[in-house]
Design a protein around this motif. Sequence first.
Motif, mmCIF file in Angstrom:
data_model
loop_
_atom_site.group_PDB
_atom_site.id
_atom_site.type_symbol
_atom_site.label_atom_id
_atom_site.label_comp_id
_atom_site.label_asym_id
_atom_site.label_seq_id
_atom_site.Cartn_x
_atom_site.Cartn_y
_atom_site.Cartn_z
ATOM 1 N N HIS A 38 0.851 -1.197 0.000
ATOM 2 C CA HIS A 38 0.000 0.000 0.000
ATOM 3 C C HIS A 38 0.887 1.248 0.000
ATOM 4 O O HIS A 38 0.924 2.007 0.969
ATOM 5 C CB HIS A 38 -0.969 -0.005 1.199
ATOM 6 C CG HIS A 38 -0.339 -0.397 2.505
ATOM 7 N ND1 HIS A 38 0.161 0.517 3.398
ATOM 8 C CD2 HIS A 38 -0.135 -1.621 3.062
ATOM 9 C CE1 HIS A 38 0.641 -0.128 4.454
ATOM 10 N NE2 HIS A 38 0.469 -1.416 4.276
ATOM 11 N N ARG A 41 0.389 5.129 1.539
ATOM 12 C CA ARG A 41 -0.671 5.128 2.541
ATOM 13 C C ARG A 41 -0.221 4.315 3.757
ATOM 14 O O ARG A 41 0.456 3.300 3.608
ATOM 15 C CB ARG A 41 -1.964 4.533 1.978
ATOM 16 C CG ARG A 41 -2.765 5.474 1.107
ATOM 17 C CD ARG A 41 -4.091 4.862 0.705
ATOM 18 N NE ARG A 41 -3.930 3.902 -0.382
ATOM 19 C CZ ARG A 41 -4.132 4.193 -1.669
ATOM 20 N NH1 ARG A 41 -4.494 5.413 -2.017
ATOM 21 N NH2 ARG A 41 -3.983 3.271 -2.595
ATOM 22 N N PRO A 44 -3.693 -0.343 4.071
ATOM 23 C CA PRO A 44 -4.246 -0.724 2.764
ATOM 24 C C PRO A 44 -5.722 -0.370 2.683
ATOM 25 O O PRO A 44 -6.442 -0.444 3.679
ATOM 26 C CB PRO A 44 -4.038 -2.241 2.738
ATOM 27 C CG PRO A 44 -4.088 -2.650 4.183
ATOM 28 C CD PRO A 44 -3.476 -1.507 4.946
ATOM 29 N N VAL A 45 -6.165 0.012 1.512
ATOM 30 C CA VAL A 45 -7.576 0.314 1.285
ATOM 31 C C VAL A 45 -8.093 -0.574 0.156
ATOM 32 O O VAL A 45 -7.339 -1.393 -0.399
ATOM 33 C CB VAL A 45 -7.789 1.807 0.956
ATOM 34 C CG1 VAL A 45 -7.419 2.672 2.151
ATOM 35 C CG2 VAL A 45 -6.969 2.224 -0.271
ATOM 36 N N GLU A 47 -8.724 -0.295 -2.968
ATOM 37 C CA GLU A 47 -8.005 -0.318 -4.245
ATOM 38 C C GLU A 47 -6.701 -1.116 -4.148
ATOM 39 O O GLU A 47 -6.351 -1.862 -5.068
ATOM 40 C CB GLU A 47 -7.707 1.110 -4.709
ATOM 41 C CG GLU A 47 -8.933 1.887 -5.186
ATOM 42 C CD GLU A 47 -9.834 2.384 -4.050
ATOM 43 O OE1 GLU A 47 -10.978 2.791 -4.331
ATOM 44 O OE2 GLU A 47 -9.383 2.357 -2.879
ATOM 45 N N ASP A 48 -5.974 -0.958 -3.035
ATOM 46 C CA ASP A 48 -4.736 -1.721 -2.841
ATOM 47 C C ASP A 48 -5.013 -3.214 -2.769
ATOM 48 O O ASP A 48 -4.292 -4.026 -3.354
ATOM 49 C CB ASP A 48 -4.042 -1.278 -1.538
ATOM 50 C CG ASP A 48 -3.676 0.184 -1.530
ATOM 51 O OD1 ASP A 48 -3.160 0.669 -2.552
ATOM 52 O OD2 ASP A 48 -3.909 0.837 -0.497
ATOM 53 N N ILE A 49 -6.059 -3.566 -2.035
ATOM 54 C CA ILE A 49 -6.398 -4.975 -1.838
ATOM 55 C C ILE A 49 -6.843 -5.604 -3.150
ATOM 56 O O ILE A 49 -6.437 -6.730 -3.490
ATOM 57 C CB ILE A 49 -7.499 -5.102 -0.765
ATOM 58 C CG1 ILE A 49 -7.008 -4.512 0.569
ATOM 59 C CG2 ILE A 49 -7.911 -6.556 -0.577
ATOM 60 C CD1 ILE A 49 -8.119 -4.234 1.570
ATOM 61 N N TRP A 136 -10.509 6.458 0.726
ATOM 62 C CA TRP A 136 -9.341 7.253 1.105
ATOM 63 C C TRP A 136 -9.422 8.686 0.566
ATOM 64 O O TRP A 136 -8.835 9.599 1.135
ATOM 65 C CB TRP A 136 -8.062 6.571 0.614
ATOM 66 C CG TRP A 136 -6.849 7.071 1.345
ATOM 67 C CD1 TRP A 136 -5.859 7.884 0.862
ATOM 68 C CD2 TRP A 136 -6.507 6.801 2.708
ATOM 69 N NE1 TRP A 136 -4.927 8.129 1.833
ATOM 70 C CE2 TRP A 136 -5.291 7.479 2.978
ATOM 71 C CE3 TRP A 136 -7.102 6.053 3.719
ATOM 72 C CZ2 TRP A 136 -4.666 7.420 4.228
ATOM 73 C CZ3 TRP A 136 -6.476 5.998 4.956
ATOM 74 C CH2 TRP A 136 -5.282 6.677 5.195
#
Length: 400
Positions: A38, A41, A44-45, A47-49, A136
């Motif tokens: 991530h 940031r 993780p959010v 989109e990252d996941i 985010w």
Amino acid sequence: MKPTRAADHYVPTYFLASLGAGGLSVTFFMYLMFWVPHPGRPVPVFEDILAAFSTGALPMKIAILAAWIGIAVFVFLNLKYLIWNLSQYAALKKTERFQALRNSNAESTMLAMPLALAMSVNALFVAGMVYVPKLWSVVEYLFPFAMIAFGVIGWIALSIIGDFLGRVLAKGGVFDVTSHNSFAQMLPAFALSMVGVGFAAPAAMSHVPWIVATALVLSTFFAVAALIYALVALTTAFNSMLHYGTHEESGPTLLIVIPIVTILSILFMRQAHGLHTFEGHSDPASTMMFLARMVSLQFVFLGLGLVVLKRQGYFKDFVFGSKTSPGSYALVCPGVALSVLIQFFVNSGLVQAGVIAKFSVIYWVITAIAIGFQIAMIALVFRLNAQHFTRTEATPVPAE
């Protein structure tokens, strides 16, 4: 005869059923926190996941799927038992039994309510990051509302503590020292630390100086209050236990130091990250040693608690046997806390300091300990839920 269940005899300690489920959702978030890239940031959010799931190898996909399912299941259970507890708590407040509770040592168990509320706010924030796209992009607008929520919960906790301490300290003879033979009175410190770690989250994640500063100050207040209360409760309880032994049903409270240590450790790490906004810095070696001391402290109290619980036959009676006690849910929090802090020790401590390589053999050996605690606590939660919330035929009382 109408079926009955242990939870029909309601006490505020049952808020720990909600708390434990919320804590388990965080153990699954650790998979994403430390295994999913991530960049740019602190967490993780969605989109990252999703990107990691789309491009990652099979083990990464399995880990993400496990995290997605685990977080969903345990956030659901967290909210389910929170709502149930709030309903039962409201009904209890209308009874004479509640007035008796408020005039006894057990008044401190009322702190399980704000403790569970604070955990649920944290769990919902985790769920938001994992499941809500583009969160985010608006997160800076959410931080003030999160701090307001924790402020309200903190005020509830402080009000209950104020009523309790005002009653027992204003005049002598109202606090039963003979029944202070456990760490049950540490529950207020637990609640204060949970509010504090919630306040510390914006300090670690926000880029707005006034939000970071406010979060730093408020989280410091609750951390200091928790530490003072814990120190007093710990020393006085030890004195009582040396005189009268440990109360059998309150044996699991001997492990309550473990989750408090995890929460305060995360709080202090979040604060250290937030200080970067004001040119404050911490080095990886210092973080590793800090976490090593905190994990060591946890294992000292784990050893103490298990020695006493084994001598009392607590697991044989209340976990694997036919006896039930709401205090059994206090066993979930220490295992969850150890799982979480070991993950931090491995990733934010050993890996960041360059002691071990990420995803090396020794990395997975130590991480397996954290996952082992997590799996054991999952099994314990479902066992306790079956004991306390499944209806069974009541045993008839023989006539005299």
